[in-house]
Design an enzyme around this catalytic site. Structure first.
Site, PDB file in Angstrom:
ATOM      1  CG  ASP A 166     -23.794  33.433 -14.002  1.00 46.75           C
ATOM      2  OD1 ASP A 166     -23.278  33.813 -12.629  1.00 46.75           O
ATOM      3  OD2 ASP A 166     -24.446  32.402 -14.105  1.00 46.75           O
ATOM      4  CB  ILE A 169     -16.897  25.246 -12.999  1.00 51.59           C
ATOM      5  CG1 ILE A 169     -16.139  26.465 -12.227  1.00 51.59           C
ATOM      6  CG2 ILE A 169     -15.785  24.190 -13.221  1.00 51.59           C
ATOM      7  CD1 ILE A 169     -15.825  26.057 -10.755  1.00 51.59           C
ATOM      8  CG  HIS A 170     -19.063  24.979 -18.556  1.00 52.23           C
ATOM      9  ND1 HIS A 170     -20.422  24.731 -18.973  1.00 52.23           N
ATOM     10  CD2 HIS A 170     -19.258  26.222 -18.325  1.00 52.23           C
ATOM     11  CE1 HIS A 170     -21.250  25.675 -18.371  1.00 52.23           C
ATOM     12  NE2 HIS A 170     -20.517  26.662 -18.379  1.00 52.23           N
ATOM     13  NE  ARG A 171     -17.624  16.301 -20.182  1.00 52.16           N
ATOM     14  CZ  ARG A 171     -18.297  15.261 -20.224  1.00 52.16           C
ATOM     15  NH1 ARG A 171     -18.531  14.584 -18.810  1.00 52.16           N
ATOM     16  NH2 ARG A 171     -18.680  14.858 -21.178  1.00 52.16           N
ATOM     17  N   GLY A 188     -29.439  25.504 -18.990  1.00 54.99           N
ATOM     18  CA  GLY A 188     -29.534  24.806 -17.474  1.00 54.99           C
ATOM     19  C   GLY A 188     -28.636  25.814 -16.697  1.00 54.99           C
ATOM     20  CD  GLU A 234     -23.809  32.351  -9.837  1.00 47.36           C
ATOM     21  OE1 GLU A 234     -24.885  32.072  -9.705  1.00 47.36           O
ATOM     22  OE2 GLU A 234     -23.169  32.970 -10.688  1.00 47.36           O
ATOM     23  CD  GLU A 290     -18.015  14.653 -15.127  1.00 42.63           C
ATOM     24  OE1 GLU A 290     -18.025  15.402 -14.238  1.00 42.63           O
ATOM     25  OE2 GLU A 290     -17.914  15.447 -16.353  1.00 42.63           O
TER      26      GLU A 290
END
Length: 492
Positions: A166, A169-171, A188, A234, A290
């Protein structure tokens, strides 16, 4: 298919140069530490960024202080109309386009290293002087940021058995010469699920972080369950959007693949059962701005990512970045959510929800506007059912506004007109207290609503029903004007 026909960031940027007002580049030197984001805030970030801001062009900064030969681009999808141009589709119906793409996926293909421009230049962690902070021109958004952040990096990983993969996108903050702090929400997202499996085995999880991508990948990446269940990668959506498979390439130092036409690929491992303070070096208490428009709190225990190698293109590689609360986040988070809501309500109450829009006011996640078509008496009430379906499936959704199909959901003046002329607060507001929502909303703390909000991230969900009751439709007909098909001739 020739290299020129393959979609990547550079091809899209070249196409945008042909669109008036869509692209601007500068050779003026700029500091990636706070200045770059500070400048783009005025030029084009939009969204929930502190005013003044505006919707403006994609920017390319060619002269990055401390990083000769490298460039930074920002704002490529900080405009819904620009996303429509990029994907060759009417911007008003992008949710429908993405919904169709989920249903008709095209799987990625593997290419050789010789066919992968992302691996033209190689930096190994074992090289003398290796330092990710000197290789990657990652900006900080504000002086309070925990450090330089990768904000548009697509993380690609798989489960331990290599049966599922998979992208998310993360910070990700650059902590030292070979360490990245990355918050992975346990279970999550699918990457979180895979990482939990590696932790149980006490093994590091190999990943790649892919930066500088075709926006079709960045937008497709942000889908979440139930639309894309565990096992649905995705990247298949990006393939459908372009009608060509995303190209992958084997990594050089970890057992994972990277996106072959990236500008940069970071090869790394998430260490098992190890955490670190996100703002270890700044100690500001803040991470970065954010999407709701506020500074995110620094996480006391982010995942530790050890970098093994960085590869990139040889010809002026492009670092792609974004401002957390900008219109770019709205495009990445909002359009896939619109597609997911359309998919859900079409299955439950087909034909009644005409369109969905997640506006910048909610950062793409917190608010949806649903356009409803009532055709008969039996349709009365169906609008509220649609709202409850959306709120149930997407926990980060906080407010749903319902309007009739004669209202332009992309015009907030028209939406607010609805709430002023087709709405009564004592009968058309539905409040659902004590539900889960997004912990980045600062109002979702026990101190704000003691006794109801027990833990951070709980919220009341609100439905504002601005649809006209079916039996009163004749009292709410908009003033009708003459149709003049050739009206534009009077502007010549």
């Amino acid at each position: 298919m020739s290299q020129e026909e393959l979609y990547d960031l550079r091809k899209v940027l070249e196409e945008l140069k042909e669109e008036p007002g869509a692209y601007h580049e500068t050779d003026v030197e700029i500091d990636p530490e706070s200045e770059l984001a500070g400048v783009y805030r005025y030029i084009g970030s939009g969204g929930t960024v502190m005013r003044p801001t505006q919707e403006g062009p994609t920017m390319m900064f060619n002269n990055i202080k401390g990083f000769p030969g490298k460039r930074v681009t920002i704002g490529i999808i900080a405009s819904r109309k620009r996303v429509g141009k990029i994907l060759n589709y009417d911007y008003r119906y992008l949710g429908k386009l993405l919904k169709e793409s989920v249903a008709n996926p095209i799987e990625p293909v593997k290419v050789s290293r010789e066919e992968a421009p992302a691996q033209e230049v190689v930096h190994l962690a074992t090289d003398e002087g290796f330092d990710i902070r000197k290789i990657l021109p990652a900006p900080t958004n504000t002086p309070l940021d925990a450090g330089p952040y990768i904000t548009m990096g697509v993380v690609l990983g798989s489960d331990p058995d290599k049966t599922m993969s998979d992208v998310t996108i993360h910070r990700m903050v650059l902590e030292d010469e070979d360490t990245i702090g990355m918050y992975v929400m346990p279970g999550g997202r699918h990457i979180g699920h895979f990482q939990e499996q590696y932790e149980k085995l006490n093994k590091p999880m190999p990943i790649t972080i892919n930066i500088g991508l075709d926006p079709a990948i960045s937008i497709g990446t942000t889908f979440e369950p139930p639309t894309t269940p565990l096992g649905y990668n995705e990247l298949w959506i990006a393939g459908a959007l372009r009608n060509q498979p995303v190209q992958l390439v084997d990594s050089l130092t970890v057992d994972e693949v990277g996106i072959a036409r990236s500008e940069f690929i970071i090869e790394a491992e998430i260490l098992p059962n190890e955490r670190m303070q996100e703002d270890l070096h700044s100690n500001t208490g803040h991470a970065m701005p954010e999407f709701p428009g506020y500074n995110g709190d620094a996480n006391p225990a982010v995942n530790v990512v050890k970098v093994k190698a960085i590869t990139h293109r040889k010809d002026n590689p492009i670092m792609q970045t974004t401002i957390g609360p900008s219109e770019e986040h709205v495009s990445m988070a909002g359009i896939p959510t619109e597609a997911s809501i359309l998919d859900l309500v079409d299955k439950a109450i087909p034909g009644k929800v005409v369109n969905v829009y997640n506006p910048p006011a909610g950062g793409g996640k917190l608010m949806s506007i649903l356009q409803i078509r009532k055709e008969r008496e039996a349709d009365e009430g169906i609008q509220r059912q649609a709202a409850i379906l959306a709120l149930s499936a997407f926990k980060e959704l906080k407010t749903v506004i319902l309007v009739d199909d004669d209202v332009d959901i992309f015009d907030m003046n028209d939406v607010m007109w609805t709430l002023n002329t087709r709405f009564q607060g004592d009968k058309d507001i539905i409040v659902l207290p004590g539900m889960r929502n997004h912990p980045l909303d600062p109002s979702e703390i026990p101190e704000y609503n003691p006794g109801v909000i027990r833990f951070r991230g709980m919220s009341a969900k609100t439905i504002l029903d601005g649809t006209v009751p079916f039996d009163l439709k004749d009292k709410f007909v908009r003033a009708q004007f003459m149709e003049v098909p050739d009206w534009e001739k009077y502007l010549k």
